[in-house]
Design a protein around this motif. Structure first.
Motif, short mmCIF file in Angstrom:
data_model
loop_
_atom_site.label_atom_id
_atom_site.label_comp_id
_atom_site.label_asym_id
_atom_site.label_seq_id
_atom_site.Cartn_x
_atom_site.Cartn_y
_atom_site.Cartn_z
N PRO A 146 0.81 -1.22 0.00
CA PRO A 146 0.00 0.00 0.00
C PRO A 146 0.84 1.27 0.00
CG PRO A 146 -0.22 -1.17 2.08
CD PRO A 146 0.56 -2.05 1.17
N TYR A 147 1.99 1.23 0.64
CA TYR A 147 2.86 2.42 0.64
C TYR A 147 3.27 2.77 -0.78
CZ TYR A 147 7.08 5.19 0.96
OH TYR A 147 8.02 6.17 0.77
N GLU A 148 3.77 1.80 -1.52
CA GLU A 148 4.22 2.06 -2.89
C GLU A 148 3.09 2.51 -3.79
OE1 GLU A 148 7.07 2.35 -4.64
OE2 GLU A 148 7.92 2.35 -2.64
N GLN A 149 1.92 1.90 -3.62
CA GLN A 149 0.76 2.26 -4.45
C GLN A 149 0.40 3.72 -4.23
OE1 GLN A 149 -2.74 -0.09 -3.86
NE2 GLN A 149 -4.03 1.45 -4.75
N GLU A 150 0.29 4.14 -2.98
CA GLU A 150 -0.08 5.52 -2.67
C GLU A 150 1.02 6.48 -3.09
OE1 GLU A 150 -2.92 6.49 -2.03
OE2 GLU A 150 -2.69 8.49 -1.20
N LYS A 151 2.26 6.10 -2.89
CA LYS A 151 3.39 6.95 -3.29
C LYS A 151 3.37 7.18 -4.81
CE LYS A 151 8.42 7.10 -3.28
NZ LYS A 151 9.64 6.33 -3.05
N ARG A 152 3.14 6.12 -5.58
CA ARG A 152 3.07 6.24 -7.04
C ARG A 152 1.95 7.19 -7.46
NH1 ARG A 152 3.57 0.81 -7.41
NH2 ARG A 152 1.38 0.58 -7.84
N ARG A 153 0.78 7.02 -6.83
CA ARG A 153 -0.36 7.86 -7.16
C ARG A 153 -0.06 9.33 -6.89
NH1 ARG A 153 -4.50 10.44 -5.03
NH2 ARG A 153 -4.02 9.94 -2.89
N VAL A 164 1.19 21.49 -15.47
CA VAL A 164 0.24 22.58 -15.76
C VAL A 164 0.54 23.83 -14.93
CG1 VAL A 164 -1.59 21.02 -16.52
CG2 VAL A 164 -1.51 21.73 -14.12
N GLU A 165 1.71 23.80 -14.27
CA GLU A 165 2.19 24.93 -13.48
C GLU A 165 1.25 25.34 -12.36
OE1 GLU A 165 4.82 26.80 -17.14
OE2 GLU A 165 3.41 28.09 -16.10
N ASN A 166 0.60 24.35 -11.77
CA ASN A 166 -0.25 24.59 -10.60
C ASN A 166 0.61 24.31 -9.38
OD1 ASN A 166 -2.13 24.68 -8.56
ND2 ASN A 166 -3.67 23.47 -9.65
N TYR A 167 1.45 25.28 -9.03
CA TYR A 167 2.45 25.08 -7.99
C TYR A 167 1.84 25.02 -6.59
CZ TYR A 167 5.54 25.89 -11.87
OH TYR A 167 6.16 25.80 -13.08
N GLU A 168 0.72 25.68 -6.40
CA GLU A 168 0.05 25.60 -5.10
C GLU A 168 -0.42 24.17 -4.84
OE1 GLU A 168 -3.89 27.45 -2.93
OE2 GLU A 168 -2.83 28.72 -4.39
N GLU A 169 -1.05 23.55 -5.85
CA GLU A 169 -1.49 22.16 -5.72
C GLU A 169 -0.27 21.23 -5.59
OE1 GLU A 169 -4.47 21.11 -5.21
OE2 GLU A 169 -4.06 18.98 -5.32
N ALA A 170 0.79 21.51 -6.35
CA ALA A 170 2.01 20.70 -6.28
C ALA A 170 2.59 20.72 -4.87
CB ALA A 170 3.04 21.19 -7.29
N ALA A 171 2.56 21.88 -4.21
CA ALA A 171 3.08 21.98 -2.84
C ALA A 171 2.24 21.14 -1.88
CB ALA A 171 3.11 23.44 -2.40
N LYS A 172 0.91 21.16 -2.07
CA LYS A 172 0.04 20.35 -1.21
C LYS A 172 0.35 18.86 -1.39
CE LYS A 172 -3.84 23.59 -1.25
NZ LYS A 172 -5.21 23.82 -1.75
N ILE A 173 0.52 18.45 -2.64
CA ILE A 173 0.81 17.04 -2.92
C ILE A 173 2.18 16.66 -2.36
CG2 ILE A 173 1.18 15.34 -4.75
CD1 ILE A 173 -0.87 17.04 -6.42
N ARG A 174 3.17 17.56 -2.50
CA ARG A 174 4.50 17.32 -1.94
C ARG A 174 4.39 17.08 -0.43
NH1 ARG A 174 7.24 22.48 -1.47
NH2 ARG A 174 5.92 22.43 0.37
N LYS A 176 1.76 15.97 1.18
CA LYS A 176 1.13 14.65 1.39
C LYS A 176 2.17 13.54 1.26
CE LYS A 176 -3.55 15.71 -0.24
NZ LYS A 176 -4.52 15.44 -1.31
N LEU A 177 3.04 13.66 0.26
CA LEU A 177 4.10 12.66 0.08
C LEU A 177 5.00 12.61 1.31
CD1 LEU A 177 5.11 13.10 -3.66
CD2 LEU A 177 4.65 10.93 -2.53
N GLN A 178 5.32 13.78 1.86
CA GLN A 178 6.16 13.83 3.06
C GLN A 178 5.47 13.15 4.23
OE1 GLN A 178 9.31 14.83 3.42
NE2 GLN A 178 9.20 14.22 5.56
#
Length: 192
Positions: A146-153, A164-174, A176-178
């Motif tokens: 499950p860790y790898e699956q979620e990390k890949r997603r 698409v240069e949506n850096y605000e969303e990219a920061a949120k996802i970053r 989540k990855l952390q």
């Protein structure tokens, strides 16, 4: 009539996450759409991922045991107006059988942890079953890690946000990855 089944896999589709319940020996599987948290809990159970504290499904298994009830099986019993129905079947030490109505996702979350049998009504398979060959191996998410699956997603979402240069969303996802790597610190070691 109920037939024995297995939790075949968790898949991500355009409509959301689905747990695929496959009758043993059948070429059909029933996709039951579930939320992200329910999918994660089932994946944790399937992957035997150790958690620092018990999750809700673990708590129920402990509670059953402390009350002197043994988990016998879960049953996915019906499909009415697009809603699946399930039951958790327990037996008490005096032989009495207890039947608890439950959502299929909760029943499955408990079953994968307790390694108890899963049954599904043939009428549900007839109504909602799809051919296993219809499930694309490209979109199928095998639940072994499950860790790898979620990390890949999350990494895929991060790449799309950056494209698409949506850096605000990219920061949120970053972030989540952390949090994911903090929640599953052993995940990076297992991936290698």
């Amino acid at each position: 009539m109920l037939v024995e089944a297995e939790i075949w896999t968790i898949a991500r589709t355009d409509q959301g996450n689905a747990v695929l319940v496959r009758p043993i020996g059948s070429e059909s599987a029933v996709p039951i759409f579930i939320g992200q948290l329910e999918a994660q809990s089932i994946l944790i159970g399937l992957g035997n991922v150790p958690m620092p504290r018990p999750l809700t499904h673990d708590l129920f298994i402990t509670l059953f045991s402390m009350l002197g009830a043994e988990l016998q099986r879960i049953e996915i019993t019906a499909l009415k107006e697009g809603t699946f129905y399930a039951q958790i079947i327990l037996s008490k030490t005096n032989g009495e059988e207890l039947i608890i109505d439950a959502r299929p996702s909760d029943s499955i979350g408990i079953a994968v942890r307790a390694k108890c049998p899963v049954y599904i009504d043939e009428s549900v398979v007839d109504e909602a079953g799809i051919s296993v060959s219809a499930v694309s191996t490209g979109s199928e998410e095998v639940a072994s890690n499950p860790y790898e699956q979620e990390k890949r997603r999350l990494e895929e979402e991060l790449n799309r946000a950056v494209e698409v240069e949506n850096y605000e969303e990219a920061a949120k996802i970053r972030d989540k990855l952390q949090r994911l790597s903090e929640t599953f610190p052993q995940g990076d070691e297992e991936a290698e």
